[in-house]
Design an enzyme around this catalytic site. Structure first.
Site, mmCIF file in Angstrom:
data_model
loop_
_atom_site.group_PDB
_atom_site.id
_atom_site.type_symbol
_atom_site.label_atom_id
_atom_site.label_comp_id
_atom_site.label_asym_id
_atom_site.label_seq_id
_atom_site.Cartn_x
_atom_site.Cartn_y
_atom_site.Cartn_z
ATOM 1 N N HIS A 177 -26.447 -9.468 -3.108
ATOM 2 C CA HIS A 177 -26.980 -9.541 -4.468
ATOM 3 C C HIS A 177 -26.786 -10.926 -5.089
ATOM 4 O O HIS A 177 -25.780 -11.595 -4.906
ATOM 5 C CB HIS A 177 -26.316 -8.477 -5.349
ATOM 6 C CG HIS A 177 -24.844 -8.673 -5.541
ATOM 7 N ND1 HIS A 177 -24.310 -9.478 -6.514
ATOM 8 C CD2 HIS A 177 -23.782 -8.168 -4.864
ATOM 9 C CE1 HIS A 177 -22.996 -9.450 -6.454
ATOM 10 N NE2 HIS A 177 -22.648 -8.666 -5.450
ATOM 11 N N ASP A 178 -27.821 -11.348 -5.810
ATOM 12 C CA ASP A 178 -27.794 -12.576 -6.611
ATOM 13 C C ASP A 178 -27.606 -13.840 -5.788
ATOM 14 O O ASP A 178 -27.180 -14.868 -6.307
ATOM 15 C CB ASP A 178 -26.720 -12.477 -7.707
ATOM 16 C CG ASP A 178 -26.967 -11.284 -8.609
ATOM 17 O OD1 ASP A 178 -27.879 -11.354 -9.451
ATOM 18 O OD2 ASP A 178 -26.272 -10.262 -8.452
ATOM 19 N N GLY A 224 -22.175 -12.118 -2.165
ATOM 20 C CA GLY A 224 -22.902 -12.244 -3.425
ATOM 21 C C GLY A 224 -22.817 -13.633 -4.028
ATOM 22 O O GLY A 224 -21.854 -14.372 -3.830
#
Length: 262
Positions: free
Chosen positions: A121-122, A139
Protein backbone atom coordinates in the site's frame (compact mmCIF):
# COMPACT_ATOMS: atom_id res chain seq x y z
CA UNK A 1 -17.34 -8.67 -25.93
CA UNK A 2 -15.50 -11.29 -28.00
CA UNK A 3 -12.15 -10.59 -26.34
CA UNK A 4 -13.42 -11.66 -22.91
CA UNK A 5 -13.35 -15.40 -22.29
CA UNK A 6 -16.79 -16.78 -21.41
CA UNK A 7 -15.52 -18.16 -18.08
CA UNK A 8 -14.23 -14.76 -16.92
CA UNK A 9 -16.34 -12.83 -14.40
CA UNK A 10 -16.62 -9.10 -15.09
CA UNK A 11 -18.82 -7.31 -12.59
CA UNK A 12 -21.32 -4.69 -13.71
CA UNK A 13 -19.78 -1.23 -13.64
CA UNK A 14 -16.30 -2.25 -14.77
CA UNK A 15 -15.08 -0.09 -17.66
CA UNK A 16 -13.03 -2.18 -20.05
CA UNK A 17 -12.00 -0.94 -23.47
CA UNK A 18 -13.36 -3.20 -26.25
CA UNK A 19 -9.80 -3.99 -27.36
CA UNK A 20 -8.83 -5.49 -23.96
CA UNK A 21 -8.31 -9.26 -23.83
CA UNK A 22 -9.40 -11.10 -20.67
CA UNK A 23 -8.40 -14.73 -20.19
CA UNK A 24 -10.24 -17.71 -18.69
CA UNK A 25 -11.46 -17.54 -15.08
CA UNK A 26 -10.26 -13.99 -14.51
CA UNK A 27 -12.30 -11.91 -12.05
CA UNK A 28 -12.66 -8.16 -12.57
CA UNK A 29 -14.47 -5.98 -10.04
CA UNK A 30 -17.06 -3.30 -10.56
CA UNK A 31 -14.73 -0.31 -10.00
CA UNK A 32 -11.98 -1.46 -12.33
CA UNK A 33 -10.97 0.57 -15.41
CA UNK A 34 -8.71 -0.98 -18.08
CA UNK A 35 -7.42 0.97 -21.08
CA UNK A 36 -7.05 0.08 -24.73
CA UNK A 37 -4.70 -2.67 -25.86
CA UNK A 38 -4.17 -4.22 -22.45
CA UNK A 39 -4.41 -7.94 -21.76
CA UNK A 40 -5.38 -9.79 -18.58
CA UNK A 41 -4.26 -13.40 -18.21
CA UNK A 42 -6.19 -16.36 -16.91
CA UNK A 43 -7.10 -16.55 -13.23
CA UNK A 44 -6.14 -12.92 -12.54
CA UNK A 45 -8.12 -11.06 -9.88
CA UNK A 46 -8.42 -7.28 -10.28
CA UNK A 47 -10.58 -5.56 -7.70
CA UNK A 48 -11.24 -2.33 -5.82
CA UNK A 49 -10.83 1.11 -7.37
CA UNK A 50 -8.10 0.06 -9.77
CA UNK A 51 -7.25 2.00 -12.92
CA UNK A 52 -5.01 0.36 -15.51
CA UNK A 53 -3.79 2.29 -18.57
CA UNK A 54 -3.10 1.24 -22.13
CA UNK A 55 -1.05 -1.61 -23.60
CA UNK A 56 -0.31 -3.38 -20.33
CA UNK A 57 0.40 -7.13 -20.26
CA UNK A 58 -0.83 -8.78 -17.06
CA UNK A 59 0.08 -12.44 -16.88
CA UNK A 60 -1.87 -15.25 -15.24
CA UNK A 61 -2.57 -15.42 -11.49
CA UNK A 62 -1.78 -11.78 -10.71
CA UNK A 63 -3.74 -10.09 -7.90
CA UNK A 64 -4.16 -6.34 -8.37
CA UNK A 65 -6.07 -3.88 -6.21
CA UNK A 66 -6.75 -6.08 -3.19
CA UNK A 67 -7.16 -4.58 0.25
CA UNK A 68 -3.90 -3.35 1.81
CA UNK A 69 -2.17 -5.61 4.31
CA UNK A 70 -2.46 -3.01 7.06
CA UNK A 71 -4.32 -3.64 10.32
CA UNK A 72 -5.46 -0.01 10.39
CA UNK A 73 -7.39 -0.43 7.16
CA UNK A 74 -11.15 -0.49 7.78
CA UNK A 75 -12.55 -0.83 4.28
CA UNK A 76 -12.10 2.77 3.13
CA UNK A 77 -12.30 3.70 -0.55
CA UNK A 78 -8.67 3.76 -1.71
CA UNK A 79 -7.08 3.12 -5.08
CA UNK A 80 -4.40 1.55 -7.25
CA UNK A 81 -3.32 3.35 -10.43
CA UNK A 82 -1.17 1.66 -13.09
CA UNK A 83 0.11 3.55 -16.15
CA UNK A 84 0.83 2.37 -19.69
CA UNK A 85 2.94 -0.35 -21.32
CA UNK A 86 3.80 -2.23 -18.15
CA UNK A 87 4.58 -5.94 -18.04
CA UNK A 88 3.27 -7.65 -14.88
CA UNK A 89 4.29 -11.28 -14.60
CA UNK A 90 2.78 -14.25 -12.77
CA UNK A 91 1.64 -14.08 -9.13
CA UNK A 92 2.36 -10.38 -8.64
CA UNK A 93 0.40 -8.69 -5.83
CA UNK A 94 -0.23 -4.93 -5.88
CA UNK A 95 -2.35 -3.51 -3.03
CA UNK A 96 -4.45 -0.37 -2.77
CA UNK A 97 -3.47 2.47 -0.43
CA UNK A 98 -4.60 3.38 3.08
CA UNK A 99 -6.34 6.68 3.93
CA UNK A 100 -3.72 8.02 6.32
CA UNK A 101 -1.01 7.95 3.65
CA UNK A 102 -2.93 9.41 0.72
CA UNK A 103 -4.92 6.30 -0.11
CA UNK A 104 -3.16 5.63 -3.40
CA UNK A 105 -0.64 3.13 -4.72
CA UNK A 106 0.78 4.11 -8.11
CA UNK A 107 2.91 2.50 -10.80
CA UNK A 108 4.09 4.54 -13.79
CA UNK A 109 4.82 3.57 -17.38
CA UNK A 110 7.06 1.05 -19.14
CA UNK A 111 7.93 -1.00 -16.07
CA UNK A 112 9.09 -4.63 -16.26
CA UNK A 113 7.83 -6.38 -13.12
CA UNK A 114 8.69 -10.05 -12.80
CA UNK A 115 6.95 -12.92 -11.05
CA UNK A 116 5.97 -12.86 -7.37
CA UNK A 117 6.74 -9.15 -6.93
CA UNK A 118 4.77 -7.52 -4.11
CA UNK A 119 4.01 -3.80 -4.14
CA UNK A 120 2.37 -2.83 -0.87
CA UNK A 121 0.00 0.00 0.00
CA UNK A 122 0.96 3.59 -0.81
CA UNK A 123 4.07 2.67 -2.76
CA UNK A 124 4.88 4.89 -5.73
CA UNK A 125 6.89 3.37 -8.58
CA UNK A 126 8.22 5.56 -11.38
CA UNK A 127 8.85 4.71 -15.03
CA UNK A 128 11.15 2.27 -16.82
CA UNK A 129 11.95 0.25 -13.69
CA UNK A 130 12.89 -3.43 -13.61
CA UNK A 131 12.00 -5.59 -10.62
CA UNK A 132 13.26 -9.16 -10.72
CA UNK A 133 11.44 -12.16 -9.24
CA UNK A 134 10.36 -11.93 -5.60
CA UNK A 135 11.06 -8.24 -5.19
CA UNK A 136 9.13 -7.14 -2.09
CA UNK A 137 8.18 -3.53 -1.42
CA UNK A 138 6.77 -2.77 2.02
CA UNK A 139 4.35 0.13 2.46
CA UNK A 140 5.17 3.72 1.48
CA UNK A 141 8.24 2.84 -0.62
CA UNK A 142 9.22 5.29 -3.38
CA UNK A 143 11.03 3.95 -6.47
CA UNK A 144 12.50 6.44 -8.93
CA UNK A 145 12.70 6.16 -12.72
CA UNK A 146 15.04 3.61 -14.31
CA UNK A 147 15.69 1.74 -11.05
CA UNK A 148 16.71 -1.93 -11.27
CA UNK A 149 16.01 -4.26 -8.33
CA UNK A 150 17.56 -7.72 -8.16
CA UNK A 151 15.55 -10.81 -7.28
CA UNK A 152 14.72 -11.85 -3.71
CA UNK A 153 15.23 -8.29 -2.47
CA UNK A 154 13.24 -6.81 0.40
CA UNK A 155 12.72 -3.05 0.74
CA UNK A 156 11.73 -1.66 4.15
CA UNK A 157 8.72 0.61 4.55
CA UNK A 158 9.24 4.33 3.84
CA UNK A 159 12.51 3.71 1.98
CA UNK A 160 13.27 5.82 -1.10
CA UNK A 161 15.27 4.51 -4.06
CA UNK A 162 16.67 7.26 -6.28
CA UNK A 163 16.52 7.33 -10.06
CA UNK A 164 18.98 5.14 -11.99
CA UNK A 165 20.01 3.19 -8.87
CA UNK A 166 20.65 -0.54 -9.04
CA UNK A 167 20.05 -2.98 -6.17
CA UNK A 168 21.78 -6.34 -6.33
CA UNK A 169 20.34 -9.81 -5.82
CA UNK A 170 18.98 -10.78 -2.40
CA UNK A 171 19.56 -7.44 -0.69
CA UNK A 172 17.97 -6.05 2.47
CA UNK A 173 17.24 -2.37 1.89
CA UNK A 174 16.44 -0.47 5.07
CA UNK A 175 17.92 2.94 4.21
CA UNK A 176 17.44 5.29 1.29
CA UNK A 177 19.56 4.67 -1.80
CA UNK A 178 20.68 7.87 -3.59
CA UNK A 179 20.29 8.20 -7.36
CA UNK A 180 22.88 6.52 -9.60
CA UNK A 181 24.27 4.23 -6.88
CA UNK A 182 24.81 0.48 -7.10
CA UNK A 183 24.18 -1.36 -3.82
CA UNK A 184 23.76 -4.88 -2.53
CA UNK A 185 24.01 -7.11 0.51
CA UNK A 186 22.65 -7.62 4.00
CA UNK A 187 23.61 -5.30 5.59
CA UNK A 188 23.40 -3.10 2.53
CA UNK A 189 26.62 -1.64 1.10
CA UNK A 190 27.26 0.85 -1.67
CA UNK A 191 29.47 -0.84 -4.26
CA UNK A 192 29.86 1.98 -6.75
CA UNK A 193 27.94 3.71 -9.51
CA UNK A 194 25.48 2.14 -11.93
CA UNK A 195 27.77 3.12 -14.78
CA UNK A 196 26.61 0.49 -17.25
CA UNK A 197 23.00 1.57 -16.77
CA UNK A 198 23.90 5.23 -17.37
CA UNK A 199 25.80 4.40 -20.54
CA UNK A 200 22.92 2.31 -21.87
CA UNK A 201 20.62 5.31 -21.34
CA UNK A 202 22.86 7.63 -23.32
CA UNK A 203 24.51 9.62 -20.53
CA UNK A 204 27.41 11.56 -22.02
CA UNK A 205 30.96 11.18 -20.74
CA UNK A 206 30.75 14.70 -19.33
CA UNK A 207 27.62 13.89 -17.33
CA UNK A 208 29.11 10.66 -16.05
CA UNK A 209 32.25 12.53 -14.96
CA UNK A 210 30.15 14.86 -12.80
CA UNK A 211 28.23 11.94 -11.30
CA UNK A 212 31.52 10.21 -10.47
CA UNK A 213 32.60 13.29 -8.53
CA UNK A 214 29.37 13.15 -6.52
CA UNK A 215 30.07 9.53 -5.69
CA UNK A 216 33.58 10.46 -4.54
CA UNK A 217 32.24 13.20 -2.28
CA UNK A 218 29.61 10.95 -0.70
CA UNK A 219 31.57 7.71 -0.39
CA UNK A 220 35.30 8.01 -1.06
CA UNK A 221 36.64 11.13 0.64
CA UNK A 222 35.67 10.50 4.25
CA UNK A 223 33.48 13.61 4.39
CA UNK A 224 30.55 14.11 6.71
CA UNK A 225 27.21 14.19 4.96
CA UNK A 226 26.99 17.97 5.35
CA UNK A 227 30.48 18.43 3.96
CA UNK A 228 29.67 16.11 1.05
CA UNK A 229 26.57 18.14 0.26
CA UNK A 230 28.61 21.34 0.23
CA UNK A 231 31.17 19.76 -2.09
CA UNK A 232 28.47 18.51 -4.45
CA UNK A 233 26.81 21.91 -4.56
CA UNK A 234 30.02 23.31 -6.08
CA UNK A 235 30.30 20.68 -8.81
CA UNK A 236 28.15 22.36 -11.51
CA UNK A 237 30.82 25.06 -11.91
CA UNK A 238 33.31 22.44 -13.10
CA UNK A 239 30.76 20.01 -14.56
CA UNK A 240 27.90 22.09 -16.02
CA UNK A 241 26.60 19.13 -18.03
CA UNK A 242 25.81 17.36 -14.75
CA UNK A 243 24.05 20.31 -13.09
CA UNK A 244 20.61 18.64 -13.28
CA UNK A 245 22.07 15.39 -11.91
CA UNK A 246 23.62 17.25 -8.98
CA UNK A 247 20.30 18.95 -8.26
CA UNK A 248 18.57 15.55 -8.35
CA UNK A 249 20.91 14.06 -5.76
CA UNK A 250 20.80 17.11 -3.47
CA UNK A 251 16.99 17.13 -3.56
CA UNK A 252 16.99 13.41 -2.76
CA UNK A 253 19.23 13.95 0.27
CA UNK A 254 16.97 16.76 1.47
CA UNK A 255 13.93 14.47 1.23
CA UNK A 256 15.55 11.46 2.91
CA UNK A 257 13.90 10.48 6.18
CA UNK A 258 15.59 7.14 6.93
CA UNK A 259 19.15 8.21 6.19
CA UNK A 260 21.08 7.03 3.19
CA UNK A 261 22.97 3.80 2.64
CA UNK A 262 26.57 4.84 3.20
Amino acid sequence: MSNIHPTAIVEAGARIDPSVTVGPYAVIGSQVVIGAGSSVGSHCVIQGRTTIGQDNRIFQFASLGAEPQDKKYKGEDTELVIGDRNTVREFCTFNRGVPGAGGKTSIGDDNWIMAYTHIAHDCHVGNHTTMANNTTLAGHVLIGDWVTVGGLTGIHQFVKIGAHAMIGFSSAVSQDVPPFMMVDGNPLSVRGLNLEGLRRRGFSAARVAGIKQMHRALYRQGLTLDAARAAMAELPAAHPEAAADVALVLAFLDASTRGIAR
